[in-house]
Design a protein around this motif. Structure first.
Motif, PDB file in Angstrom:
ATOM      1  N   GLU A   1      -5.078  -5.159  -7.852  1.00 35.05           N
ATOM      2  CA  GLU A   1      -4.464  -3.837  -7.700  1.00 35.05           C
ATOM      3  C   GLU A   1      -5.504  -2.755  -7.890  1.00 35.05           C
ATOM      4  O   GLU A   1      -6.395  -2.877  -8.721  1.00 35.05           O
ATOM      5  N   THR A   2      -5.387  -1.714  -7.086  1.00 33.27           N
ATOM      6  CA  THR A   2      -6.321  -0.592  -7.130  1.00 33.27           C
ATOM      7  C   THR A   2      -5.539   0.705  -7.175  1.00 33.27           C
ATOM      8  O   THR A   2      -4.584   0.890  -6.418  1.00 33.27           O
ATOM      9  N   ARG A   3      -5.963   1.602  -8.033  1.00 37.88           N
ATOM     10  CA  ARG A   3      -5.464   2.977  -8.062  1.00 37.88           C
ATOM     11  C   ARG A   3      -6.648   3.846  -7.685  1.00 37.88           C
ATOM     12  O   ARG A   3      -7.717   3.738  -8.296  1.00 37.88           O
ATOM     13  N   ARG A   4      -6.488   4.698  -6.675  1.00 40.31           N
ATOM     14  CA  ARG A   4      -7.621   5.466  -6.157  1.00 40.31           C
ATOM     15  C   ARG A   4      -7.237   6.943  -6.045  1.00 40.31           C
ATOM     16  O   ARG A   4      -6.173   7.287  -5.560  1.00 40.31           O
TER      17      ARG A   4
ATOM     18  N   LEU B   1      -4.017  10.229  -3.125  1.00 45.48           N
ATOM     19  CA  LEU B   1      -3.719   9.265  -4.186  1.00 45.48           C
ATOM     20  C   LEU B   1      -3.272   7.978  -3.516  1.00 45.48           C
ATOM     21  O   LEU B   1      -2.384   8.002  -2.655  1.00 45.48           O
ATOM     22  N   SER B   2      -3.877   6.857  -3.897  1.00 41.46           N
ATOM     23  CA  SER B   2      -3.549   5.572  -3.288  1.00 41.46           C
ATOM     24  C   SER B   2      -3.216   4.545  -4.353  1.00 41.46           C
ATOM     25  O   SER B   2      -3.826   4.515  -5.415  1.00 41.46           O
ATOM     26  N   ASP B   3      -2.259   3.691  -4.034  1.00 38.83           N
ATOM     27  CA  ASP B   3      -1.852   2.578  -4.886  1.00 38.83           C
ATOM     28  C   ASP B   3      -1.858   1.343  -3.986  1.00 38.83           C
ATOM     29  O   ASP B   3      -1.022   1.234  -3.088  1.00 38.83           O
TER      30      ASP B   3
ATOM     31  N   ASP C   1     -11.939   4.962  -8.553  1.00 41.59           N
ATOM     32  CA  ASP C   1     -11.162   3.736  -8.415  1.00 41.59           C
ATOM     33  C   ASP C   1     -10.978   3.094  -9.776  1.00 41.59           C
ATOM     34  O   ASP C   1     -11.921   3.000 -10.559  1.00 41.59           O
TER      35      ASP C   1
ATOM     36  N   ASP D   1      -1.910  -2.818  -3.793  1.00 43.41           N
ATOM     37  CA  ASP D   1      -1.672  -4.066  -4.524  1.00 43.41           C
ATOM     38  C   ASP D   1      -1.716  -5.244  -3.559  1.00 43.41           C
ATOM     39  O   ASP D   1      -1.247  -5.147  -2.424  1.00 43.41           O
TER      40      ASP D   1
ATOM     41  N   ASP E   1       0.846  -1.193   0.000  1.00 42.76           N
ATOM     42  CA  ASP E   1       0.000   0.000   0.000  1.00 42.76           C
ATOM     43  C   ASP E   1       0.879   1.240   0.000  1.00 42.76           C
ATOM     44  O   ASP E   1       1.792   1.356   0.816  1.00 42.76           O
ATOM     45  N   ARG E   2       0.574   2.163  -0.900  1.00 42.97           N
ATOM     46  CA  ARG E   2       1.270   3.439  -0.959  1.00 42.97           C
ATOM     47  C   ARG E   2       0.215   4.536  -1.032  1.00 42.97           C
ATOM     48  O   ARG E   2      -0.759   4.404  -1.762  1.00 42.97           O
ATOM     49  N   GLN E   3       0.453   5.612  -0.276  1.00 39.47           N
ATOM     50  CA  GLN E   3      -0.533   6.678  -0.242  1.00 39.47           C
ATOM     51  C   GLN E   3       0.188   8.025  -0.155  1.00 39.47           C
ATOM     52  O   GLN E   3       1.161   8.174   0.574  1.00 39.47           O
TER      53      GLN E   3
END
Length: 172
Positions: A100-103, A83-85, A129, A87, A58-60
């Motif tokens: 995987e989600t990009r938000r 912004l969130s990534d 999303d 996986d 998780d990256r934010q």
């Protein structure tokens, strides 16, 4: 077994009633999936599964701004952008799967003091999303694209009735 690594950092600036902040966060975890828990009356659990493992990354990145409207301290505007990534993958004897989600999340809120005992807040939120998943396809392990857009408006009125009671009404 389970291992988690987490790091976060933030910075801010404040001057003339204006607040700006930024933050970053990274979190990675890995875990084993040992199998059944509790009793096994059918005798199907043959032992600890040492193959099945999952991993989350998780990256934010977030930004926040808060500022007054004009020179009066009776009204303020707040903005939040995140912004969130996200996986996730899972490995087992049945195969591998991934998600995987990009938000993108945006929120704006205005706060206004109408009178010493009455204030109003109103604003909007949007979340976009874009995801890909092989979890939901079962044995075929085909990648499924997923897109979602959520948005909403909100408003709230607060009125103090003396020192011990407050009436609040809101809508979303």
């Amino acid at each position: 077994d389970w291992v988690r690594r987490h790091a976060a950092a933030g910075a801010g600036w404040h001057a003339a009633g204006i607040n700006l902040r930024a933050m970053a966060r990274v979190s990675d975890s890995e875990r084993g999936a040992p199998g059944a828990y509790g009793s096994d009356p059918a005798g199907l659990f043959s032992g600890v599964n040492q193959v099945a493992r999952g991993r989350n990354n998780d990256r934010q990145l977030g930004f926040f701004a808060d500022h007054p409207w004009g020179t009066a301290a009776r009204a303020r505007q707040r903005w939040t952008l995140t912004l969130s990534d996200l996986d996730s993958d899972f490995h087992s004897e049945f195969g591998d799967s991934a998600f995987e989600t990009r938000r993108l999340s945006i929120r704006s809120q205005s706060d206004v003091i109408l009178a010493p005992s009455t204030s109003v807040s109103a604003g909007f939120e949007v979340q976009l999303d874009r995801a890909r998943s092989t979890f939901v396809t079962g044995a075929s392990f085909e990648e499924v694209p997923i897109e979602r857009r959520d948005s909403g408006y909100f408003a709230e009125v607060r009125h103090e009735l003396g020192r011990t009671m407050t009436v609040t009404g809101g809508i979303r």
